[in-house]
Scaffold this motif. Sequence first.
Motif, PDB file in Angstrom:
ATOM      1  N   SER A 152       0.825  -1.206   0.000  1.00 23.56           N
ATOM      2  CA  SER A 152       0.000   0.000   0.000  1.00 23.56           C
ATOM      3  C   SER A 152       0.865   1.264   0.000  1.00 23.56           C
ATOM      4  N   VAL A 153       1.996   1.201   0.659  1.00 22.43           N
ATOM      5  CA  VAL A 153       2.933   2.325   0.704  1.00 22.43           C
ATOM      6  C   VAL A 153       3.943   2.208  -0.434  1.00 22.43           C
ATOM      7  N   LEU A 154       4.425   0.996  -0.660  1.00 19.25           N
ATOM      8  CA  LEU A 154       5.476   0.771  -1.665  1.00 19.25           C
ATOM      9  C   LEU A 154       5.009   1.173  -3.055  1.00 19.25           C
ATOM     10  N   SER A 155       3.726   1.000  -3.298  1.00 14.88           N
ATOM     11  CA  SER A 155       3.192   1.365  -4.620  1.00 14.88           C
ATOM     12  C   SER A 155       3.342   2.864  -4.886  1.00 14.88           C
ATOM     13  N   GLN A 156       3.574   3.631  -3.818  1.00 12.62           N
ATOM     14  CA  GLN A 156       3.751   5.081  -3.993  1.00 12.62           C
ATOM     15  C   GLN A 156       5.222   5.487  -4.011  1.00 12.62           C
ATOM     16  N   ILE A 157       6.114   4.509  -3.932  1.00 11.89           N
ATOM     17  CA  ILE A 157       7.548   4.791  -3.922  1.00 11.89           C
ATOM     18  C   ILE A 157       8.142   4.282  -5.235  1.00 11.89           C
ATOM     19  N   LYS A 158       8.955   5.079  -5.855  1.00  7.51           N
ATOM     20  CA  LYS A 158       9.608   4.661  -7.095  1.00  7.51           C
ATOM     21  C   LYS A 158      10.514   3.467  -6.786  1.00  7.51           C
ATOM     22  N   THR A 159      10.228   2.340  -7.399  1.00  8.29           N
ATOM     23  CA  THR A 159      10.924   1.105  -7.059  1.00  8.29           C
ATOM     24  C   THR A 159      11.346   0.397  -8.338  1.00  8.29           C
ATOM     25  N   LYS A 160      12.619   0.078  -8.432  1.00  9.49           N
ATOM     26  CA  LYS A 160      13.096  -0.580  -9.651  1.00  9.49           C
ATOM     27  C   LYS A 160      12.989  -2.097  -9.504  1.00  9.49           C
ATOM     28  N   VAL A 161      11.931  -2.616 -10.010  1.00  9.23           N
ATOM     29  CA  VAL A 161      11.722  -4.071 -10.012  1.00  9.23           C
ATOM     30  C   VAL A 161      11.134  -4.464 -11.358  1.00  9.23           C
ATOM     31  N   SER A 162      11.019  -5.765 -11.605  1.00  8.51           N
ATOM     32  CA  SER A 162      10.464  -6.257 -12.870  1.00  8.51           C
ATOM     33  C   SER A 162       9.003  -5.816 -13.008  1.00  8.51           C
ATOM     34  N   ALA A 176       2.428  -6.757  -9.025  1.00  4.99           N
ATOM     35  CA  ALA A 176       2.008  -7.306  -7.724  1.00  4.99           C
ATOM     36  C   ALA A 176       1.891  -6.179  -6.706  1.00  4.99           C
ATOM     37  N   ILE A 177       2.924  -5.318  -6.680  1.00  5.26           N
ATOM     38  CA  ILE A 177       2.924  -4.202  -5.718  1.00  5.26           C
ATOM     39  C   ILE A 177       1.706  -3.311  -5.923  1.00  5.26           C
ATOM     40  N   ASP A 178       1.385  -3.059  -7.159  1.00  3.19           N
ATOM     41  CA  ASP A 178       0.311  -2.103  -7.461  1.00  3.19           C
ATOM     42  C   ASP A 178      -1.083  -2.701  -7.332  1.00  3.19           C
ATOM     43  N   ASN A 179      -1.166  -4.014  -7.253  1.00  5.73           N
ATOM     44  CA  ASN A 179      -2.494  -4.640  -7.340  1.00  5.73           C
ATOM     45  C   ASN A 179      -2.983  -5.351  -6.082  1.00  5.73           C
ATOM     46  N   LEU A 180      -2.261  -5.148  -4.988  1.00  5.29           N
ATOM     47  CA  LEU A 180      -2.719  -5.798  -3.766  1.00  5.29           C
ATOM     48  C   LEU A 180      -3.532  -4.814  -2.921  1.00  5.29           C
ATOM     49  N   PRO A 181      -4.845  -5.038  -2.822  1.00  4.45           N
ATOM     50  CA  PRO A 181      -5.634  -4.138  -1.967  1.00  4.45           C
ATOM     51  C   PRO A 181      -5.343  -4.421  -0.497  1.00  4.45           C
ATOM     52  N   TYR A 182      -5.539  -3.430   0.315  1.00  9.19           N
ATOM     53  CA  TYR A 182      -5.319  -3.592   1.750  1.00  9.19           C
ATOM     54  C   TYR A 182      -6.632  -3.513   2.509  1.00  9.19           C
ATOM     55  N   GLY A 183      -6.778  -4.370   3.503  1.00  3.00           N
ATOM     56  CA  GLY A 183      -7.971  -4.358   4.330  1.00  3.00           C
ATOM     57  C   GLY A 183      -7.993  -3.128   5.230  1.00  3.00           C
ATOM     58  N   ALA A 184      -9.195  -2.602   5.429  1.00  2.26           N
ATOM     59  CA  ALA A 184      -9.364  -1.478   6.353  1.00  2.26           C
ATOM     60  C   ALA A 184      -9.791  -2.023   7.709  1.00  2.26           C
ATOM     61  N   ALA A 185      -9.335  -1.357   8.761  1.00  2.00           N
ATOM     62  CA  ALA A 185      -9.715  -1.799  10.106  1.00  2.00           C
ATOM     63  C   ALA A 185      -9.620  -0.621  11.056  1.00  2.00           C
ATOM     64  N   ILE A 186     -10.464  -0.645  12.072  1.00  2.00           N
ATOM     65  CA  ILE A 186     -10.349   0.374  13.109  1.00  2.00           C
ATOM     66  C   ILE A 186     -10.450  -0.285  14.472  1.00  2.00           C
ATOM     67  N   LYS A 187      -9.699   0.246  15.410  1.00  2.00           N
ATOM     68  CA  LYS A 187      -9.861  -0.165  16.804  1.00  2.00           C
ATOM     69  C   LYS A 187     -10.046   1.073  17.663  1.00  2.00           C
ATOM     70  N   VAL A 188     -10.944   0.940  18.630  1.00  2.00           N
ATOM     71  CA  VAL A 188     -11.188   2.029  19.575  1.00  2.00           C
ATOM     72  C   VAL A 188     -10.942   1.514  20.986  1.00  2.00           C
ATOM     73  N   GLY A 189     -10.047   2.167  21.687  1.00  2.00           N
ATOM     74  CA  GLY A 189      -9.792   1.831  23.093  1.00  2.00           C
ATOM     75  C   GLY A 189     -10.503   2.817  23.993  1.00  2.00           C
ATOM     76  N   LEU A 190     -11.172   2.301  25.016  1.00  2.00           N
ATOM     77  CA  LEU A 190     -11.977   3.159  25.899  1.00  2.00           C
ATOM     78  C   LEU A 190     -11.554   2.936  27.346  1.00  2.00           C
ATOM     79  N   GLN A 191     -11.170   4.010  27.999  1.00  2.00           N
ATOM     80  CA  GLN A 191     -10.853   3.893  29.423  1.00  2.00           C
ATOM     81  C   GLN A 191     -12.081   4.267  30.249  1.00  2.00           C
ATOM     82  N   PHE A 192     -12.374   3.440  31.249  1.00  2.00           N
ATOM     83  CA  PHE A 192     -13.496   3.683  32.150  1.00  2.00           C
ATOM     84  C   PHE A 192     -12.988   3.875  33.573  1.00  2.00           C
ATOM     85  N   LYS A 193     -13.831   4.537  34.370  1.00  2.00           N
ATOM     86  CA  LYS A 193     -13.407   4.895  35.721  1.00  2.00           C
ATOM     87  C   LYS A 193     -13.257   3.678  36.625  1.00  2.00           C
ATOM     88  N   ARG A 194     -13.932   2.603  36.272  1.00  2.00           N
ATOM     89  CA  ARG A 194     -13.805   1.366  37.067  1.00  2.00           C
ATOM     90  C   ARG A 194     -14.077   0.179  36.155  1.00  2.00           C
TER      91      ARG A 194
END
Lengths: 528, 528
Positions: free
Chosen positions: B341-351, B357-375
Amino acid sequence: MLPPQLSRRDLLTMIGALAGSEAMYQAMTTLGFAQESPYKGPIKLDGDPKGASVLVLGGGLAGMVAAYELSKVGYKVQVLEYREKAGGRCWSLRGGDNYTELGGFEQECKFDEGLYINPGPWRIPYHHHAVLDYCKRLGVKLEAFVQVNHNAYLHSVKAFEGKPQRYRHVSADFNGHVAELLSKVTKQGGLDQAVSTEDREKLLEALQSWGALDENYAYVAGTHSSERRGFDIEPGGGQMPLAKPSQPIGLSDIVQSGLWSSLSTGSLYDFQTTMLQPVGGMDMIARAFEREVGSLTKYNVKVTEIDQDDESVTIRYEDARKGGEAQTATADWCICTVPFSVLSQIKTKVSTKTKAAIDNLPYGAAIKVGLQFKRRFWEEDEHIYGGITYTDLPNTLISYPSTDYHSPGKGVLLGAFSLEAWAYEFTSLPPEERIQKALEYGAQIHPQYKDEFDNGVAVGWHRVPWTLGCYGEWTEEKRKEHYHAASSIDGRIAMAGEHISYMPAWMEGAILSSLDAIGRLHQRVVSG
Amino acid sequence: MLPPQLSRRDLLTMIGALAGSEAMYQAMTTLGFAQESPYKGPIKLDGDPKGASVLVLGGGLAGMVAAYELSKVGYKVQVLEYREKAGGRCWSLRGGDNYTELGGFEQECKFDEGLYINPGPWRIPYHHHAVLDYCKRLGVKLEAFVQVNHNAYLHSVKAFEGKPQRYRHVSADFNGHVAELLSKVTKQGGLDQAVSTEDREKLLEALQSWGALDENYAYVAGTHSSERRGFDIEPGGGQMPLAKPSQPIGLSDIVQSGLWSSLSTGSLYDFQTTMLQPVGGMDMIARAFEREVGSLTKYNVKVTEIDQDDESVTIRYEDARKGGEAQTATADWCICTVPFSVLSQIKTKVSTKTKAAIDNLPYGAAIKVGLQFKRRFWEEDEHIYGGITYTDLPNTLISYPSTDYHSPGKGVLLGAFSLEAWAYEFTSLPPEERIQKALEYGAQIHPQYKDEFDNGVAVGWHRVPWTLGCYGEWTEEKRKEHYHAASSIDGRIAMAGEHISYMPAWMEGAILSSLDAIGRLHQRVVSG
């Protein structure tokens, strides 16, 4: 929604006070507290005991809970304990500990530092609210106890040529076959009478998901089943060999093996996740109570007679180590936590009914064998981190430590935990031979036993001098006949302990029985 | 039996060396090692690298494993890392940590000391042998991670009027109804074609035991079912009220609820007991590696170009914080762990193939939320110790800490872990509003959220500047087209990371891919 300043618990207390317990129970259901625990939080002993004194016989959990709570509200409390330390069956054996059983066999535990077994209770269900609340109040640290480990074994000498099977194989395959059979019947119309059309569709969906069935509702080798039971060759990285699914065991082999009998362990209310254990050994609970009531406790006391009249209770006792001169202690009341197995041998002045209860409660036999090995081969060779292997050999199980994973030194397994006939068989041998038996059985599951064994210790509860048995073994009939008398205050004496509960053998039973006994005793004192 | 001086592992190695891998696999089966892990223990890189140099791009686990192993056998290694610390997605957020995401939202984590969330990986299956072996070798302490908690909830807005159900109720009742249905059919002859007479008898016995059926093979309110799902009034001590069984949920309600879809979580090979976590946060693994290879690492490096010719690899980079002057680094070889996902934006000398392959691999999206409680209200009010509640709300789950049970201070929950569409929805909001959303959803399960919330932190992986996504999301088609190129050494560059594995999103995939890559690279070096 509730007004934010009022917690659900506050609200319940309020409803209870205003409208009584039936309304409170209704409200609990509404608020999602449908389940009622007999433990209602820290006991409230309102009213002045006016300097009343109590002798507590036995410094196990029941006795220490009584001493702790009664002394807090102003009773004069003394605990008389047979051993040199408190805890009773809440006990851990560590390197350097000596233990002499009835008959004179003496053992010295030679475990390495930090290693232990709990000869008595060894795990705490999440719903044992009283035990857990005391752990919290007294600062006993807890960690997860792993009951079910999908990578541990189920073993029968009569199945699979005695070769242990991974729990995950038996579990996945049992579920898979059950799901496949029921799916087939459902699709063939075999449930048309019992299940509505709408429910049948959903049921099929559920069986497919739960049972890891393929798109044809079959349980076969492939990704679905291997994602439960594991692969023959596991997925890898880079250009490692491709994953290879594993082959399920056939329905007939699974049902004939009898190994399914251990599948429900982790579903039982008493053994469900999350089970807990104190960090460092079960006796951390005993030590925590002892910090509170140790100063009230007289150790090495062998009670020889329990006497009472209308005014007081008198205990005659001698030094448990040296015998010698009889001494006495007197108090207004007595909480007696001495197991009936022992109490039946002590002259005790109680009603005929109570005496009959004392004399007629059989005690369960149990043995535990702890085995120290030179290394944690179960983790290193077999990737078993905690949990339990079940076998139909007389050792019945092998339990792996739920803590200190990967620790580089030696490790201790619970190598046998056997009840009744098998326990008697084990205990008929001297401790060294009991250990040899546990090794012989265990080696059929873990061949590493032979090379790696270091030392062991074996506790047969029917030979433990201060209990003469493991737990009160009420039958339905015995309960009907004797439980009411056993749990009623007899003159100035109230019984407590796991045997005076509906959860024998559990610490929770001991504590609840103690709380109930002191609650009723206190009522009598303040209204007297 | 094996001769005692030879361990099973020694024997296998010997057979492998003498007779090849097929014979070894046969022997493994015989010796009970039927399952083959792609991880064969510490990698052996035999042969002299003759002073060859390697640039490792990315100081996540894949990069650090490569640096650790290659430097040990004599390679000159330098790691270039974008951040100010190593670890990559193996990351824990604690009080005092600052995190700025793509787009500029900055968050300061305000958790109390000792509390954390793992925005990335958060649990380790027992069969992730490579991760576990590195934990062992590098001294990372482990403890049990509780995946399934029978007292946590299953929740659907569409079922039971949105009221969360205890896992144990759904689980016990689903099993019970399935067992009852299949028992009925079996007894009525509905399985006579599919199952032999002998097996039918045993099957009935098994269903009765596993499903908690009564003596008539019915799943009904009573002791059997309550010993799975719990009692309405639990057994007590002394003369407390008698236990009262609970009422199972009907078959139709269970199947229509859809809650069964979460029942298999704990049966999945990747989530079975015993799962593990490092004591103190997942980044304890990153810190352990960093202790080994931190001195080889240049931090705050933003790679701008990857160039290579027949002789060497040249990396152009700038300071990730200040930008400014372009710098270069050169080595004989390169291990590139930069996510595609990042490498596809960097000039890279490969075949062309690798580039595709670099340009065609989608990346999964994910989110995590951490919550602090008083007890820790989930423990105090609801007796939930660790484990996970599942919901069909967009936060998908609430995970309770598997450690520090009963700790008297504040507590942190994982309040959301959402993938794909829901993750994008969350991340479209500013962090404060993401946290509000997680609170709003969670309060439908735990009304205490409203009173007890303290502060929170939210990480959307598709906005994390150094990954721009959570994990490589290979489809079957994409794998066929691009995986071989992606995992092949391209000139002097080898790719590694979870995306170059068959276990994307797992640390095990990252490590195995790295070991495979450096193994093949080393072969080339020593034979070159």
